[in-house]
Scaffold this active site. Structure first.
Site, PDB file in Angstrom:
ATOM      1  N   GLY A  46       0.809  -1.213   0.000  1.00  0.00           N
ATOM      2  CA  GLY A  46       0.000   0.000   0.000  1.00  0.00           C
ATOM      3  C   GLY A  46       0.840   1.258   0.000  1.00  0.00           C
ATOM      4  N   CYS A  47       1.892   1.266   0.800  1.00  0.00           N
ATOM      5  CA  CYS A  47       2.749   2.446   0.880  1.00  0.00           C
ATOM      6  C   CYS A  47       3.519   2.653  -0.425  1.00  0.00           C
ATOM      7  CB  CYS A  47       3.689   2.333   2.074  1.00  0.00           C
ATOM      8  SG  CYS A  47       2.790   2.344   3.656  1.00  0.00           S
TER       9      CYS A  47
END
Length: 155
Positions: A46-47
């Site tokens: 996600g990051c």
């Protein structure tokens, strides 16, 4: 619970090392608008999606007058590897003590998979040229966030 920042609040100044170890201060950007975003961990799916979305939209954001700073609790060494692996082209800062995150309300209790945990709250702020918060968003989604932010900013 950490107190959250709101539109109109002065942005707390900070100086943190980037992925090369160079100190970067929010005050370095006075006179420009800057997007400051907090994310939980480098090199996670996600990051990485969020960081790459900022990277891929950096030209348009810069043309509209915005600089971008990413902040996580990762070490400078971990950030250096990640910046190289993802070809990130904006400063990724290390807040290993989580001091800045706490000042900005981006560290505290949050819901994760139905449980209450303490950790980094994925958050995005826009600081105007005078150093005042002009946009404060907490609990943002990694995917699609940059597109939504661009719509919110009219970029």
């Amino acid at each position: 619970m950490t107190e959250r920042l709101s539109v109109g609040d002065p942005a707390p100044d900070f100086t943190l090392p980037d992925s090369t170890g160079r100190p970067v201060s929010l005050s370095d950007f006075r006179g420009r608008s800057v997007i400051v975003y907090f994310y939980p961990a480098a090199a996670t799916p996600g990051c990485a999606k969020q960081a790459c979305d900022f990277r891929d939209n950096l030209g348009e954001l810069a043309s509209a007058g915005y600089a971008v700073l990413g902040i996580s609790p990762d070490s400078q060494a971990k950030l250096a590897k990640w910046v190289a692996a993802e070809s990130l082209t904006f400063p990724m800062l290390s807040d290993s003590e989580r001091t800045v995150m706490k000042q900005w309300g981006a560290f505290g209790e949050k819901q994760m998979y139905g449980k209450t945990v303490t950790g980094v709250i994925r958050s995005t702020f826009v600081v105007d040229p005078e150093g005042v918060i002009s946009l404060a968003q907490y609990n943002v989604k990694a995917t699609g966030h940059v597109a939504k932010l661009r719509r919110d900013l009219g970029v």
